[in-house]
Design a protein around this motif. Structure first.
Motif, mmCIF file in Angstrom:
data_model
loop_
_atom_site.group_PDB
_atom_site.id
_atom_site.type_symbol
_atom_site.label_atom_id
_atom_site.label_comp_id
_atom_site.label_asym_id
_atom_site.label_seq_id
_atom_site.Cartn_x
_atom_site.Cartn_y
_atom_site.Cartn_z
ATOM 1 N N VAL A 14 0.753 -1.040 0.044
ATOM 2 C CA VAL A 14 -0.179 0.016 0.093
ATOM 3 C C VAL A 14 0.800 1.178 -0.071
ATOM 4 O O VAL A 14 1.924 1.231 0.847
ATOM 5 C CB VAL A 14 -0.922 -0.043 1.250
ATOM 6 C CG1 VAL A 14 -1.619 1.329 1.399
ATOM 7 C CG2 VAL A 14 -1.996 -1.027 0.921
ATOM 8 N N ASN A 15 0.610 2.209 -0.828
ATOM 9 C CA ASN A 15 1.453 3.625 -0.869
ATOM 10 C C ASN A 15 0.233 4.580 -0.633
ATOM 11 O O ASN A 15 -0.755 4.421 -1.307
ATOM 12 C CB ASN A 15 2.002 3.594 -2.420
ATOM 13 C CG ASN A 15 3.317 2.797 -2.389
ATOM 14 O OD1 ASN A 15 3.281 1.946 -2.998
ATOM 15 N ND2 ASN A 15 4.404 3.302 -1.394
ATOM 16 N N VAL A 42 -7.562 -1.290 3.885
ATOM 17 C CA VAL A 42 -7.918 -0.137 4.449
ATOM 18 C C VAL A 42 -7.072 -0.110 5.606
ATOM 19 O O VAL A 42 -6.679 1.118 6.334
ATOM 20 C CB VAL A 42 -9.088 0.195 4.486
ATOM 21 C CG1 VAL A 42 -10.094 -0.714 5.528
ATOM 22 C CG2 VAL A 42 -9.478 1.647 4.964
ATOM 23 N N HIS A 43 -7.009 -1.200 6.515
ATOM 24 C CA HIS A 43 -6.182 -1.294 7.698
ATOM 25 C C HIS A 43 -4.660 -0.980 7.569
ATOM 26 O O HIS A 43 -4.180 -0.417 8.157
ATOM 27 C CB HIS A 43 -6.599 -2.747 8.403
ATOM 28 C CG HIS A 43 -5.854 -2.999 9.587
ATOM 29 N ND1 HIS A 43 -4.587 -3.720 9.762
ATOM 30 C CD2 HIS A 43 -5.894 -2.296 10.763
ATOM 31 C CE1 HIS A 43 -4.332 -3.525 11.322
ATOM 32 N NE2 HIS A 43 -5.120 -2.746 11.636
ATOM 33 N N ARG A 83 -2.828 2.130 9.302
ATOM 34 C CA ARG A 83 -1.563 1.784 10.002
ATOM 35 C C ARG A 83 -0.288 2.716 9.432
ATOM 36 O O ARG A 83 0.167 3.348 10.226
ATOM 37 C CB ARG A 83 -1.329 0.349 9.964
ATOM 38 C CG ARG A 83 0.130 0.027 10.359
ATOM 39 C CD ARG A 83 0.077 -1.422 10.650
ATOM 40 N NE ARG A 83 0.240 -2.336 9.189
ATOM 41 C CZ ARG A 83 1.228 -2.169 8.540
ATOM 42 N NH1 ARG A 83 2.347 -1.356 8.988
ATOM 43 N NH2 ARG A 83 1.526 -2.754 7.320
ATOM 44 N N LEU A 84 -0.121 2.684 8.233
ATOM 45 C CA LEU A 84 0.895 3.524 7.483
ATOM 46 C C LEU A 84 0.606 4.924 7.868
ATOM 47 O O LEU A 84 1.508 5.572 8.057
ATOM 48 C CB LEU A 84 1.001 3.094 6.060
ATOM 49 C CG LEU A 84 1.498 1.634 5.667
ATOM 50 C CD1 LEU A 84 1.125 1.450 4.144
ATOM 51 C CD2 LEU A 84 2.921 1.508 6.117
ATOM 52 N N LEU A 85 -0.607 5.495 7.710
ATOM 53 C CA LEU A 85 -0.744 6.831 7.771
ATOM 54 C C LEU A 85 -0.331 7.218 9.352
ATOM 55 O O LEU A 85 0.089 8.309 9.321
ATOM 56 C CB LEU A 85 -2.330 7.224 7.629
ATOM 57 C CG LEU A 85 -2.545 8.596 7.531
ATOM 58 C CD1 LEU A 85 -1.742 9.596 6.721
ATOM 59 C CD2 LEU A 85 -4.280 8.713 7.537
ATOM 60 N N ASP A 115 -10.139 -8.401 1.468
ATOM 61 C CA ASP A 115 -10.373 -8.964 2.618
ATOM 62 C C ASP A 115 -9.665 -10.216 2.937
ATOM 63 O O ASP A 115 -9.607 -11.153 2.140
ATOM 64 C CB ASP A 115 -11.843 -8.969 2.893
ATOM 65 C CG ASP A 115 -12.189 -9.310 4.432
ATOM 66 O OD1 ASP A 115 -12.617 -8.430 5.230
ATOM 67 O OD2 ASP A 115 -12.090 -10.653 4.894
ATOM 68 N N PRO A 116 -8.975 -10.687 4.203
ATOM 69 C CA PRO A 116 -8.363 -11.942 4.154
ATOM 70 C C PRO A 116 -9.266 -13.171 4.205
ATOM 71 O O PRO A 116 -8.667 -14.071 3.653
ATOM 72 C CB PRO A 116 -7.519 -11.890 5.581
ATOM 73 C CG PRO A 116 -7.593 -10.399 5.864
ATOM 74 C CD PRO A 116 -8.773 -9.570 5.152
#
Lengths: 239, 239
Positions: free
Chosen positions: A10-11, A52-53, A57-59, B83-84
DNA sequence: TCAAAAGTGTTTCACATACACCCATGT
DNA sequence: ACATGGGTGTATGTGAAACACTTTTGA
């Protein structure tokens, strides 16, 4: 199950408005490939993590806000990029997320970054991978979405003046808007702005009122970048 | 390189308008998992294939049009879903592509499908995986994009009447538009429609003129679904 | 001749634009 | 007092909504 396997990253395209200009959060890469070059922040999707998680988290990591309380902004998926040659390490698909955040303090570099900084989007030089494309797509998405949504307020702190909101539009669109018509437009759109009792003193002129975001998410009719009279349909008019 | 590996699939939301209703192309799965259930067509991204290449390849396969000449419609990336727990086989990321095509003959099932069929979007039952979500997102994207672009014409054959185009809007939006105001709107928007000399005889009333698509891609001002006077801002009006 | 569908003209209203003008503060 | 920026009032123009009306065909 046919098909080969991908690493999925994710970027983030984290946009904000600082001193009347649209800025993006960049990192200086601390690892290979592209060591020492500027890039968008990002990271790999972990096991059992939804996209989206990973994005939130990265944000939090990159803005140095572990609780996420300070970042009240907006996060949405922009698109996926998977050109076979985009990453020299092999097949990597990157899901780009667009974040619109208020003006934050200087960022703290994430784990894989040597440094990080806010840079004006029109002064960004070459970036690692295909990140120039991601950034261009993100800026374009932001420019068009603030036309017909209330997302421009995501660039503002919890309480803000009408002029601060107008500066956001002007910075993102790089155009000038009439302060008087803008005032009437945003204050008369139901649910866009909620007035507070507070007036901001200390400035030069009449003290402006502080507003909070209202419940509205879409703008009907939309905010207009410029006159309708110009022909934006591209090519030769017919008949 | 941290992070686990994903299989990457592309799924298509192929929309068309048949007999005044919006339809989607579905397949009956011929393999596990979800064998025998209905799903969106799709397939895995092959080595050295870019996402849009996978999308066009699948669109040709599923519509039974190997050259792609008949499908003159529109293809765009909608978003990614990861989604996992979305696929019992393991970690599969699916990139959804939205296709808008004219009314085609009955589809020929692709390699992994037992059958395929056009189904009205509001009569689609449970689908495999998270494909109901993909379909809902695709329909929503189509509904909003024909407001401010000329993409509604992608649902039409190369030459079509103003009424045929209006039926597309009415089918996608499930609303009625005034034929007279619609006529003036689309014919007076520069670059949207190019008139041909041909009039279609054989119908009941005055023969309508055939038009072709013009070079315009965006609509300024946009087509409106209904009156501006309704409050679409959601919640309670403020102040 | 009539019904039906295509297409035009006209009125009314919402709203964007442009800008004159008033308001409330710091200097 | 006056400059500065916040905020309101108002005239003008564009285009959407509503609908009366004309045009051109088939039955």
């Amino acid at each position: 199950m046919r098909g080969n396997l991908f690493a999925v990253a994710v970027n983030l395209i984290v946009l904000t408005v600082r001193s009347h200009r649209l800025h993006v959060l960049l990192i200086e890469r601390g690892e290979q490939p592209f060591l020492g070059e500027w890039a968008l922040p990002g990271g790999f999707v972990q096991p059992d993590e939804d996209l989206v998680h990973t994005g939130t988290r990265l944000l939090r990591e990159e803005t140095g806000d572990p609780t996420g309380d300070a970042v009240v902004g907006h996060l949405e998926q922009l698109g996926s990029y998977a050109d076979p040659s985009r990453d020299p390490r092999g097949r990597v698909l990157s899901v780009a997320y667009l974040a619109l955040v208020p003006d934050l303090p200087e960022p703290t570099p994430g784990s894989d970054a040597a440094a990080s900084a806010w840079r004006p989007v029109d002064e960004v030089g070459p970036l690692a991978f295909d990140h120039e494309q991601l950034l261009a797509d993100g800026v374009e998405r932001a420019r068009s979405k603030i036309e017909y949504t209330t997302l421009a307020a995501s660039f503002c702190p919890p309480e803000f003046t009408v002029t601060e909101l107008r500066r956001v539009y002007e910075a993102v669109w790089r155009s000038e808007l009439d302060p008087r018509n803008f005032q009437r437009k945003v204050t008369s759109t139901d649910g866009f702005l909620v007035p507070t009792p507070t007036l901001v003193t200390g400035g030069r002129g009449r003290p402006p009122r502080l507003f909070r975001r209202g419940p509205a998410t879409v703008l009907h009719p939309p905010m207009l970048r410029e006159s309708h009279r110009v022909n934006r349909n591209g090519d030769a008019p017919e008949q």
